[in-house]
Design a protein around this motif. Structure first.
Motif, mmCIF file in Angstrom:
data_model
loop_
_atom_site.group_PDB
_atom_site.id
_atom_site.type_symbol
_atom_site.label_atom_id
_atom_site.label_comp_id
_atom_site.label_asym_id
_atom_site.label_seq_id
_atom_site.Cartn_x
_atom_site.Cartn_y
_atom_site.Cartn_z
ATOM 1 N N MET A 1 0.833 -1.197 0.000
ATOM 2 C CA MET A 1 0.000 0.000 0.000
ATOM 3 C C MET A 1 0.871 1.251 0.000
ATOM 4 O O MET A 1 1.920 1.267 0.633
ATOM 5 C CB MET A 1 -0.896 0.045 1.236
ATOM 6 C CG MET A 1 -2.006 -0.991 1.257
ATOM 7 S SD MET A 1 -3.264 -0.713 0.020
ATOM 8 C CE MET A 1 -4.614 -0.182 1.001
ATOM 9 N N SER A 2 0.401 2.261 -0.669
ATOM 10 C CA SER A 2 1.068 3.560 -0.669
ATOM 11 C C SER A 2 0.210 4.536 0.112
ATOM 12 O O SER A 2 -0.999 4.350 0.240
ATOM 13 C CB SER A 2 1.240 4.065 -2.100
ATOM 14 O OG SER A 2 2.086 3.204 -2.816
ATOM 15 N N LYS A 3 0.848 5.594 0.621
ATOM 16 C CA LYS A 3 0.128 6.626 1.355
ATOM 17 C C LYS A 3 0.133 7.904 0.526
ATOM 18 O O LYS A 3 1.181 8.318 0.044
ATOM 19 C CB LYS A 3 0.806 6.911 2.697
ATOM 20 C CG LYS A 3 0.738 5.749 3.665
ATOM 21 C CD LYS A 3 1.344 6.138 4.997
ATOM 22 C CE LYS A 3 1.258 5.029 6.008
ATOM 23 N NZ LYS A 3 -0.085 4.637 6.355
ATOM 24 N N ALA A 4 -1.052 8.503 0.386
ATOM 25 C CA ALA A 4 -1.170 9.747 -0.367
ATOM 26 C C ALA A 4 -1.582 10.877 0.559
ATOM 27 O O ALA A 4 -2.420 10.693 1.442
ATOM 28 C CB ALA A 4 -2.207 9.601 -1.472
ATOM 29 N N LYS A 71 -1.389 19.993 -4.949
ATOM 30 C CA LYS A 71 -0.260 19.058 -5.123
ATOM 31 C C LYS A 71 -0.561 17.782 -4.360
ATOM 32 O O LYS A 71 -1.396 17.764 -3.447
ATOM 33 C CB LYS A 71 1.041 19.684 -4.664
ATOM 34 C CG LYS A 71 1.098 19.963 -3.173
ATOM 35 C CD LYS A 71 2.423 20.577 -2.743
ATOM 36 C CE LYS A 71 2.377 20.862 -1.251
ATOM 37 N NZ LYS A 71 3.459 21.645 -0.761
ATOM 38 N N SER A 72 0.149 16.749 -4.743
ATOM 39 C CA SER A 72 0.004 15.456 -4.072
ATOM 40 C C SER A 72 1.381 14.899 -3.733
ATOM 41 O O SER A 72 2.332 15.120 -4.481
ATOM 42 C CB SER A 72 -0.714 14.465 -4.971
ATOM 43 O OG SER A 72 -2.013 14.899 -5.251
ATOM 44 N N LYS A 73 1.427 14.189 -2.618
ATOM 45 C CA LYS A 73 2.651 13.472 -2.235
ATOM 46 C C LYS A 73 2.277 12.018 -2.049
ATOM 47 O O LYS A 73 1.252 11.710 -1.440
ATOM 48 C CB LYS A 73 3.202 14.007 -0.915
ATOM 49 C CG LYS A 73 3.985 15.289 -1.063
ATOM 50 C CD LYS A 73 4.768 15.594 0.192
ATOM 51 C CE LYS A 73 3.829 16.109 1.274
ATOM 52 N NZ LYS A 73 4.458 16.763 2.389
ATOM 53 N N VAL A 74 3.104 11.128 -2.565
ATOM 54 C CA VAL A 74 2.864 9.697 -2.396
ATOM 55 C C VAL A 74 4.099 9.066 -1.769
ATOM 56 O O VAL A 74 5.216 9.314 -2.218
ATOM 57 C CB VAL A 74 2.552 9.028 -3.758
ATOM 58 C CG1 VAL A 74 2.410 7.524 -3.578
ATOM 59 C CG2 VAL A 74 1.299 9.619 -4.379
ATOM 60 N N LYS A 75 3.861 8.281 -0.725
ATOM 61 C CA LYS A 75 4.949 7.518 -0.103
ATOM 62 C C LYS A 75 4.629 6.055 -0.258
ATOM 63 O O LYS A 75 3.533 5.610 0.107
ATOM 64 C CB LYS A 75 5.041 7.835 1.394
ATOM 65 C CG LYS A 75 5.644 9.161 1.714
ATOM 66 C CD LYS A 75 5.827 9.285 3.221
ATOM 67 C CE LYS A 75 5.987 10.752 3.605
ATOM 68 N NZ LYS A 75 5.591 11.008 4.968
ATOM 69 N N SER A 76 5.573 5.291 -0.779
ATOM 70 C CA SER A 76 5.372 3.854 -0.881
ATOM 71 C C SER A 76 5.634 3.234 0.476
ATOM 72 O O SER A 76 6.589 3.588 1.151
ATOM 73 C CB SER A 76 6.306 3.258 -1.928
ATOM 74 O OG SER A 76 5.985 3.778 -3.189
ATOM 75 N N ALA A 77 4.763 2.323 0.848
ATOM 76 C CA ALA A 77 4.899 1.681 2.158
ATOM 77 C C ALA A 77 5.938 0.592 2.132
ATOM 78 O O ALA A 77 6.236 0.026 1.128
ATOM 79 C CB ALA A 77 3.551 1.120 2.599
#
Length: 77
Positions: A1-4, A71-77
């Motif tokens: 899962m990624s976090k947005a 804007k968006s930020k995505v972090k990969s879990a």
């Protein structure tokens, strides 16, 4: 899962939060229990499966309601 974390223009009313929350929760690949719309900071946070849904799809669902995404930020879990 990624976090947005998605930054929106200022939200005008609490019902805006509910509309955005329902739209994001309705997308395939979103973990509905993680969807949070923060009124004061005009942010949406959610966990999602990048194999099923892309950040652009989440942004489009919000923008289709009439709420511009800054804007968006995505972090990969």
């Amino acid at each position: 899962m990624s976090k947005a974390t998605i930054q929106l223009e200022a939200l005008g009313c609490p019902s805006c939060m509910q509309k955005i929350e329902n739209a994001v929760k309705g997308l395939n690949g979103i973990d509905p229990s993680t969807v949070k719309v923060m009124f004061n900071s005009s942010k949406v946070k959610t966990d999602f499966d990048e194999n099923i849904v892309q950040i652009e799809t989440i942004e489009k669902a919000i923008e289709d309601l009439g709420y511009p995404v800054i804007k968006s930020k995505v972090k990969s879990a």
